[in-house]
Design a protein around this motif. Structure first.
Motif, PDB file in Angstrom:
ATOM      1  N   GLY A  13       0.799  -1.216   0.000  1.00 26.26           N
ATOM      2  CA  GLY A  13       0.000   0.000   0.000  1.00 26.26           C
ATOM      3  C   GLY A  13       0.834   1.269   0.000  1.00 26.26           C
ATOM      4  N   ARG A  14       2.060   1.196   0.522  1.00 26.23           N
ATOM      5  CA  ARG A  14       2.930   2.376   0.578  1.00 26.23           C
ATOM      6  C   ARG A  14       4.226   2.143  -0.198  1.00 26.23           C
ATOM      7  NH1 ARG A  14      -0.149   4.908   4.407  1.00 26.23           N
ATOM      8  NH2 ARG A  14      -0.947   3.520   6.045  1.00 26.23           N
ATOM      9  N   LEU A  15       4.152   1.284  -1.212  1.00 26.06           N
ATOM     10  CA  LEU A  15       5.350   0.978  -1.993  1.00 26.06           C
ATOM     11  C   LEU A  15       5.912   2.218  -2.676  1.00 26.06           C
ATOM     12  CD1 LEU A  15       7.325  -1.171  -2.988  1.00 26.06           C
ATOM     13  CD2 LEU A  15       5.743  -1.636  -4.883  1.00 26.06           C
ATOM     14  N   ASP A  16       5.046   3.112  -3.135  1.00 24.73           N
ATOM     15  CA  ASP A  16       5.534   4.337  -3.779  1.00 24.73           C
ATOM     16  C   ASP A  16       6.345   5.192  -2.820  1.00 24.73           C
ATOM     17  OD1 ASP A  16       3.222   4.802  -2.282  1.00 24.73           O
ATOM     18  OD2 ASP A  16       2.516   6.433  -3.567  1.00 24.73           O
ATOM     19  N   VAL A  17       5.917   5.234  -1.559  1.00 22.22           N
ATOM     20  CA  VAL A  17       6.656   5.991  -0.543  1.00 22.22           C
ATOM     21  C   VAL A  17       8.003   5.338  -0.275  1.00 22.22           C
ATOM     22  CG1 VAL A  17       6.648   6.753   1.867  1.00 22.22           C
ATOM     23  CG2 VAL A  17       4.547   6.878   0.504  1.00 22.22           C
ATOM     24  N   LEU A  18       7.997   4.012  -0.125  1.00 22.81           N
ATOM     25  CA  LEU A  18       9.244   3.292   0.135  1.00 22.81           C
ATOM     26  C   LEU A  18      10.235   3.490  -1.007  1.00 22.81           C
ATOM     27  CD1 LEU A  18      11.004   1.261   1.677  1.00 22.81           C
ATOM     28  CD2 LEU A  18       9.706  -0.586   0.570  1.00 22.81           C
ATOM     29  N   LEU A  19       9.774   3.358  -2.247  1.00 21.71           N
ATOM     30  CA  LEU A  19      10.673   3.511  -3.399  1.00 21.71           C
ATOM     31  C   LEU A  19      11.200   4.934  -3.503  1.00 21.71           C
ATOM     32  CD1 LEU A  19       8.763   1.373  -6.060  1.00 21.71           C
ATOM     33  CD2 LEU A  19      10.835   0.745  -4.794  1.00 21.71           C
ATOM     34  N   GLN A  20      10.349   5.899  -3.214  1.00 23.73           N
ATOM     35  CA  GLN A  20      10.802   7.293  -3.248  1.00 23.73           C
ATOM     36  C   GLN A  20      11.896   7.533  -2.218  1.00 23.73           C
ATOM     37  OE1 GLN A  20       7.677  10.219  -2.812  1.00 23.73           O
ATOM     38  NE2 GLN A  20       9.108  11.923  -2.570  1.00 23.73           N
ATOM     39  N   TRP A  21      11.681   7.001  -1.012  1.00 24.29           N
ATOM     40  CA  TRP A  21      12.696   7.188   0.035  1.00 24.29           C
ATOM     41  C   TRP A  21      13.980   6.457  -0.299  1.00 24.29           C
ATOM     42  CZ3 TRP A  21      14.482   3.323   3.518  1.00 24.29           C
ATOM     43  CH2 TRP A  21      15.418   3.803   4.429  1.00 24.29           C
ATOM     44  N   ARG A  26      19.223   6.228  -0.423  1.00 25.37           N
ATOM     45  CA  ARG A  26      20.193   5.251  -0.905  1.00 25.37           C
ATOM     46  C   ARG A  26      20.933   4.536   0.237  1.00 25.37           C
ATOM     47  NH1 ARG A  26      21.534   4.851  -5.949  1.00 25.37           N
ATOM     48  NH2 ARG A  26      23.723   4.337  -5.523  1.00 25.37           N
ATOM     49  N   PRO A  27      20.191   3.953   1.166  1.00 28.61           N
ATOM     50  CA  PRO A  27      20.853   3.175   2.223  1.00 28.61           C
ATOM     51  C   PRO A  27      21.473   1.913   1.630  1.00 28.61           C
ATOM     52  CG  PRO A  27      18.491   2.857   2.302  1.00 28.61           C
ATOM     53  CD  PRO A  27      18.725   3.930   1.288  1.00 28.61           C
ATOM     54  N   ASP A  28      22.524   1.421   2.264  1.00 19.68           N
ATOM     55  CA  ASP A  28      23.154   0.174   1.830  1.00 19.68           C
ATOM     56  C   ASP A  28      22.369  -1.042   2.293  1.00 19.68           C
ATOM     57  OD1 ASP A  28      25.701   1.199   0.579  1.00 19.68           O
ATOM     58  OD2 ASP A  28      25.846   2.110   2.563  1.00 19.68           O
ATOM     59  N   ALA A  29      21.719  -0.927   3.428  1.00 13.66           N
ATOM     60  CA  ALA A  29      20.891  -2.020   3.951  1.00 13.66           C
ATOM     61  C   ALA A  29      19.737  -1.412   4.730  1.00 13.66           C
ATOM     62  CB  ALA A  29      21.705  -2.945   4.846  1.00 13.66           C
ATOM     63  N   VAL A  30      18.584  -2.092   4.661  1.00 12.24           N
ATOM     64  CA  VAL A  30      17.380  -1.608   5.333  1.00 12.24           C
ATOM     65  C   VAL A  30      16.652  -2.787   5.954  1.00 12.24           C
ATOM     66  CG1 VAL A  30      15.251  -0.261   5.124  1.00 12.24           C
ATOM     67  CG2 VAL A  30      17.107   0.093   3.474  1.00 12.24           C
ATOM     68  N   VAL A  31      16.191  -2.624   7.181  1.00 14.69           N
ATOM     69  CA  VAL A  31      15.243  -3.576   7.754  1.00 14.69           C
ATOM     70  C   VAL A  31      13.869  -2.915   7.743  1.00 14.69           C
ATOM     71  CG1 VAL A  31      16.973  -4.768   9.141  1.00 14.69           C
ATOM     72  CG2 VAL A  31      15.724  -2.871  10.151  1.00 14.69           C
ATOM     73  N   HIS A 238      11.277  14.158   7.541  1.00 14.28           N
ATOM     74  CA  HIS A 238      10.466  14.760   6.479  1.00 14.28           C
ATOM     75  C   HIS A 238       9.610  13.721   5.750  1.00 14.28           C
ATOM     76  CE1 HIS A 238      13.984  13.238   4.346  1.00 14.28           C
ATOM     77  NE2 HIS A 238      13.296  13.310   3.219  1.00 14.28           N
ATOM     78  N   VAL A 239      10.053  12.455   5.757  1.00 14.98           N
ATOM     79  CA  VAL A 239       9.303  11.403   5.076  1.00 14.98           C
ATOM     80  C   VAL A 239       7.938  11.204   5.740  1.00 14.98           C
ATOM     81  CG1 VAL A 239       9.328   8.949   4.442  1.00 14.98           C
ATOM     82  CG2 VAL A 239      11.426  10.301   4.315  1.00 14.98           C
ATOM     83  N   ARG A 240       7.866  11.456   7.044  1.00 14.75           N
ATOM     84  CA  ARG A 240       6.588  11.345   7.759  1.00 14.75           C
ATOM     85  C   ARG A 240       5.580  12.379   7.243  1.00 14.75           C
ATOM     86  NH1 ARG A 240       2.345  11.339   9.220  1.00 14.75           N
ATOM     87  NH2 ARG A 240       1.376  10.746  11.208  1.00 14.75           N
ATOM     88  N   GLY A 241       6.046  13.433   6.611  1.00 12.63           N
ATOM     89  CA  GLY A 241       5.159  14.460   6.086  1.00 12.63           C
ATOM     90  C   GLY A 241       4.716  14.239   4.648  1.00 12.63           C
ATOM     91  N   TRP A 242       5.189  13.173   4.017  1.00 13.08           N
ATOM     92  CA  TRP A 242       4.791  12.892   2.633  1.00 13.08           C
ATOM     93  C   TRP A 242       3.345  12.404   2.580  1.00 13.08           C
ATOM     94  CZ3 TRP A 242       9.576   9.666   0.593  1.00 13.08           C
ATOM     95  CH2 TRP A 242      10.671  10.533   0.450  1.00 13.08           C
TER      96      TRP A 242
END
Length: 274
Positions: A13-21, A26-31, A238-242
């Protein structure tokens, strides 16, 4: 090396937000936490197109955790937290990325308290405490990151007096978190920002984000050898404000690079039991 944690509150449901972030940070690894998707619905192809390999542990409608790595696939070492073979909730995943054992977790909320959900949270914390000690005993670089659903101190909540009886801030939970840290873990954000009010979660209700009425629930704990490599730690507030975003903001830490990191993946994975 930049390592992040992000409770996405619904990966599809929030894939667009995740991809934008991901494209921005550009993190090397994400959990990731709260995928809210079964294994066969995880958006692996879309993430691969964005440059990230992934391993995941999904669950329909609830929970779910994943680990992403930029330009490679994480080397999976574990799905599920040891200690209770009857626990079928998808709350822990572990992989090796660039010579580091990376454990991604989504700790139970525990509300309402008292009750079975709070009891489950305390049992989960006890299991985490036991397994985290085992990880430290491996003698390899380790990170535990994710949504801990724990407010560690008064500095981590906008109005402490309103949260004393909540399962996020109850004394039993805070004490358990303190005992975990005392094993030899470093809270990376607090190490680099010891006196700053930093929040990672803002409720959707009552304009919490606009009022800066937040909680620090998302943590990155690093083993002692990695603590010496800490360079930066930040919340991408700032991502919380998207639009259509999660109620959590991404948190990341930056580590100074270690020599020969890629050569260590296999040996570290063997130490972790892969």
């Amino acid at each position: 090396m930049k390592i992040a944690t992000y409770n996405v509150n619904g990966v599809n449901g929030r894939l667009d937000v995740l991809l934008q972030w991901l494209g921005e940070a550009r993190p090397d690894a994400v959990v990731l936490q709260e995928l809210k998707a079964p294994d066969n619905k995880f958006p692996a192809k879309q993430l691969e197109a964005a440059g990230y390999g992934a391993v995941w542990h999904g669950q329909k409608s609830w929970n779910g955790v994943a680990i992403l790595a930029r330009g490679k696939k994480p080397l999976l070492t574990r799905k599920g937290l040891p200690g209770d073979p009857e626990d079928d909730q998808s709350r822990y995943i572990e992989a090796v990325v660039d010579g580091i054992v990376l454990g991604g977790l989504y700790l139970p909320n525990g509300n309402p308290r008292p009750g079975p959900k709070f009891d489950y949270k305390l049992r989960w914390l006890s299991r985490l405490h036991a397994y985290a000690a085992d990880l430290l005993d491996l003698g390899v670089p380790v990170i535990l990151a994710g949504d801990f659903n724990v407010i560690p101190t008064d500095l981590d909540v906008y109005k402490p007096e309103r949260w004393r009886d909540d399962a996020l801030f109850h004394a039993d939970v805070c004490d358990a978190f303190e005992r975990l840290i005392a094993q030899g873990w470093t809270d990376a954000v607090r190490r680099l920002h010891p006196n700053e009010r930093i929040y990672t979660f803002f409720d959707y209700f009552r304009n919490a984000f606009g009022r800066d009425a937040g909680l620090r629930l998302d943590h990155v704990l690093v083993s002692s050898d990695l603590a010496e490599r800490l360079v930066r730690a930040k919340v991408d507030r700032h991502v919380r404000g998207w639009p259509h975003t999660s109620d959590h903001a991404p948190v990341w830490v930056e580590l100074a690079e270690a020599a020969g990191k890629s050569d260590r993946n296999e040996s570290v994975a063997r130490a972790a039991g892969a």
